[in-house]
Scaffold this active site. Structure first.
Site, mmCIF file in Angstrom:
data_model
loop_
_atom_site.group_PDB
_atom_site.id
_atom_site.type_symbol
_atom_site.label_atom_id
_atom_site.label_comp_id
_atom_site.label_asym_id
_atom_site.label_seq_id
_atom_site.Cartn_x
_atom_site.Cartn_y
_atom_site.Cartn_z
ATOM 1 C CG ASP A 130 -1.878 -1.153 1.295
ATOM 2 O OD1 ASP A 130 -3.095 -0.952 1.208
ATOM 3 O OD2 ASP A 130 -1.388 -2.299 1.424
ATOM 4 C CD GLU A 155 -7.129 2.810 1.976
ATOM 5 O OE1 GLU A 155 -7.073 2.291 0.859
ATOM 6 O OE2 GLU A 155 -7.459 2.179 3.002
ATOM 7 C CG ASP A 225 -10.233 -1.217 -3.661
ATOM 8 O OD1 ASP A 225 -10.577 -0.768 -2.553
ATOM 9 O OD2 ASP A 225 -11.032 -1.768 -4.447
ATOM 10 C CB THR A 227 -5.515 -4.088 1.995
ATOM 11 O OG1 THR A 227 -5.443 -2.826 1.334
ATOM 12 C CG2 THR A 227 -4.149 -4.417 2.563
HETATM 13 N N1 PPS Z 1 -17.228 -1.241 7.146
HETATM 14 C C1 PPS Z 1 -17.042 -1.036 5.844
HETATM 15 N N2 PPS Z 1 -18.091 -1.024 5.028
HETATM 16 C C2 PPS Z 1 -17.920 -0.859 3.724
HETATM 17 N N3 PPS Z 1 -16.729 -0.700 3.133
HETATM 18 C C3 PPS Z 1 -15.645 -0.697 3.902
HETATM 19 C C4 PPS Z 1 -15.734 -0.870 5.279
HETATM 20 N N4 PPS Z 1 -14.496 -0.827 5.787
HETATM 21 C C5 PPS Z 1 -13.660 -0.636 4.757
HETATM 22 N N5 PPS Z 1 -14.351 -0.545 3.615
HETATM 23 C C6 PPS Z 1 -13.848 -0.284 2.264
HETATM 24 O O1 PPS Z 1 -14.085 -1.372 1.436
HETATM 25 C C7 PPS Z 1 -12.965 -1.546 0.602
HETATM 26 C C8 PPS Z 1 -12.958 -2.957 0.161
HETATM 27 O O2 PPS Z 1 -14.192 -3.168 -0.414
HETATM 28 P P1 PPS Z 1 -14.503 -4.514 -1.074
HETATM 29 O O3 PPS Z 1 -15.661 -4.345 -1.965
HETATM 30 O O4 PPS Z 1 -13.267 -5.010 -1.714
HETATM 31 O O5 PPS Z 1 -14.903 -5.432 0.162
HETATM 32 S S1 PPS Z 1 -14.411 -6.891 0.419
HETATM 33 O O6 PPS Z 1 -13.047 -6.849 0.898
HETATM 34 O O7 PPS Z 1 -14.611 -7.688 -0.791
HETATM 35 O O8 PPS Z 1 -15.322 -7.391 1.463
HETATM 36 C C9 PPS Z 1 -11.809 -1.156 1.419
HETATM 37 O O9 PPS Z 1 -10.778 -0.669 0.578
HETATM 38 P P2 PPS Z 1 -9.230 -0.949 0.965
HETATM 39 O O10 PPS Z 1 -9.022 -0.390 2.324
HETATM 40 O O11 PPS Z 1 -8.512 -0.159 -0.091
HETATM 41 O O12 PPS Z 1 -9.007 -2.428 0.878
HETATM 42 C C10 PPS Z 1 -12.372 -0.053 2.279
HETATM 43 O O13 PPS Z 1 -12.155 1.224 1.779
HETATM 44 MG MG MG Z 2 -10.113 0.712 -1.203
HETATM 45 MG MG MG Z 3 -6.645 0.639 -0.179
HETATM 46 MG MG MG Z 4 -7.452 0.147 3.316
#
Ligand code: PPS
Ligand code: MG
Ligand code: MG
Ligand code: MG
Length: 459
Positions: A130, A155, A225, A227
């Site tokens: 990241d 981010e 995205d 992670t």
């Molecule tokens: N509580 C909650 N509710 C909704 N979304 C959240 C939440 N927490 C985090 N995030 C954000 O979701 C990003 C990942 O989304 P995804 O669609 O990939 O979700 S998942 O990992 O498949 O479950 C993730 O992006 P990254 O941090 O870049 O991985 C977050 O920005």
């Molecule tokens: Mg993300």
């Molecule tokens: Mg991210």
């Molecule tokens: Mg993140």
């Protein structure tokens, strides 16, 4: 007395040219004429030009003016084509470099249990990848466009990396960034004259401190995205978009694990098993990884396979156009959603799916790879309904929205409104959730079903 003007009618005139021609033209002999765009007729307003010679002169003058206008239009249209061309090229190259960086980090992460994964305040993971991607993309953009011209909202920040006991981690990040930047010449970009120091890496990461908003131009970056998917050896994406006057104007999505055989997308959480089975049992190679990109209002979206080892990147030679699926029958459509229940209500979408007549199992995939799947035509619907109180961030959506729209799809909130990228780091005013579809028919059905089932849901 209107005179029809067939020569002009045969010209290919854009609405832009027509509206310009329709403004009144003054001739040097003071007769005023106007061309009405809808009917392409010349209206001679002064009776005195009704004699044959004057009329011919007048026609010639108008024809010349219109011809000039047409060439202006062609120039305008080619300027539109050129618009953001350089930004798109640099962005796609930076994301491509970031994909290769992430592949190396993910490999090393999976091959040894390492301390490269940290926990943030909200308990979400952050890794060497990241920070390293954020530094690399920030450095490449600043190098290409001039550090003072580049504004980025992203981010990650440097807080955890700057602590005294994090020096080892910062050194790993710095090494990873330098390794990636040393590849810049393969992409026709300039590498730094000497490796970046730890403080230059911190500087590149913390340069991404824009707050976004409605004015001017800024880049939006999600360095990794999904992670969670990344640390689990699964799907993840690198997302970069450019926003101008509050509107995303280009989007690039790097999807290093996107399988070229779409059926393998649904093997979530088991890539390592597939890879080892493929290599031990079959001769089939694990062909994966692409960069997808689109420019707003171009009506086209593109996909490039990831560069193989030792090869030089040639822009944009290896790109092929992608389009959304043509399926509009819900019983044949597939919908994607986040893997984690905590990020989107699986029970609500299951109810929606049932009421709309979706029969296929949901495709649960980490990250903005879900947007990529719709744009590539590998799935038809993406829905995300986060718990009440969670505010979606612009970097989780900007690149995906441009790409789906230009590939022919529709993205709105659950009220059918466009997502708003002009209010800072959050998608302010988002109505309930996000609905992306390959076409208007499915989109209307889902939006209608949300309204019908929302009040009885516990969201
Ligand atoms: N509580 C909650 N509710 C909704 N979304 C959240 C939440 N927490 C985090 N995030 C954000 O979701 C990003 C990942 O989304 P995804 O669609 O990939 O979700 S998942 O990992 O498949 O479950 C993730 O992006 P990254 O941090 O870049 O991985 C977050 O920005
Ligand atoms: Mg993300
Ligand atoms: Mg991210
Ligand atoms: Mg993140």
């Amino acid at each position: 007395m209107p005179i029809s003007f067939p020569n002009l009618a045969n010209q290919i005139l854009s609405p832009h040219a027509l509206s310009r021609i329709s403004t009144e033209i003054n001739f040097n002999h003071h007769h005023r004429v106007a061309i009405f765009p809808s009917i392409l007729q010349i209206n001679l307003r002064s009776r005195s030009v009704n004699n044959h010679t004057s009329r011919r002169n007048c026609n010639q003058a108008i024809f010349a003016a219109a011809t000039e206008d047409c060439s202006d239009t062609l120039e305008f249209e080619s300027m539109e084509l050129e618009k953001y061309a350089e930004e798109l090229e640099v962005a796609a190259k930076a994301v491509h470099m970031a994909c290769l960086l992430c592949q190396r980090v993910q490999e090393s992460l999976l091959s040894k249990s390492s301390d490269q994964v940290q926990s943030k305040d909200d308990n979400s993971p952050v890794t060497v990848a990241d920070w390293s991607v954020q530094a690399t993309v920030s450095w490449v953009l600043s190098q290409a466009f001039g550090i003072q011209n580049v504004s980025i909202i992203a981010e990650e920040d440097v807080q955890a990396l700057s602590e005294n006991d994090a020096f080892g981690l910062l050194e790993v990040v710095t090494k990873t960034v330098n390794e990636s930047l040393s590849e810049a010449p393969r992409f026709g970009l300039r590498a730094p004259p000497s490796p970046l120091s730890t403080s230059e890496v911190l500087e590149a990461i913390s340069k991404c401190n824009s707050t976004g908003g409605p004015n001017g131009r800024f880049w939006v970056l999600d360095p990794v995205d999904g992670t969670l998917g990344f640390v689990r050896g699964d799907q993840y994406a690198i997302a970069l978009a450019l926003i101008e006057h509050g509107e995303p104007v280009l989007g690039v999505l790097g999807c290093p694990n996107y399988p070229m055989k779409k059926e393998w997308l649904s093997y979530h959480n088991s890539y390592r098993r597939i890879i080892s089975r493929l290599t031990s049992e079959t001769s089939e190679s694990w062909d994966k990884g692409c960069v997808i990109y689109a420019r707003k209002r171009s009506g086209r979206a593109w996909m490039q396979p990831l560069l193989h080892k030792g090869k030089t990147f040639v822009w944009p030679n290896s790109a092929r156009e992608i389009k959304v699926s043509t399926i509009d029958n819900p019983s044949l459509a597939t919908f994607c959603e986040p893997v984690e229940k905590a990020n989107s209500s699986h029970s609500f979408t299951a109810g929606l799916a049932h009421s709309v007549g979706l029969r296929n199992q949901p495709l649960r995939v980490y990250s903005m790879v879900k947007y990529a799947a719709i744009a590539r035509g590998d799935a038809e619907i993406f829905m995300k309904f986060a718990r009440a109180g969670y505010k979606e961030k612009i970097w989780d959506h900007a690149a995906g929205v441009v790409i789906i729209q230009e590939a022919g799809g529709v993205v709105t909130d659950a009220g059918g409104h466009p997502l708003c990228f002009s209010k800072g780091m959050y998608l302010e005013g988002l109505d309930r959730g996000i609905i992306a579809c390959s076409g208007a028919t499915l989109h209307e059905k889902i939006i209608g079903a949300v309204d019908a089932s929302w009040n009885s849901s516990s969201l």
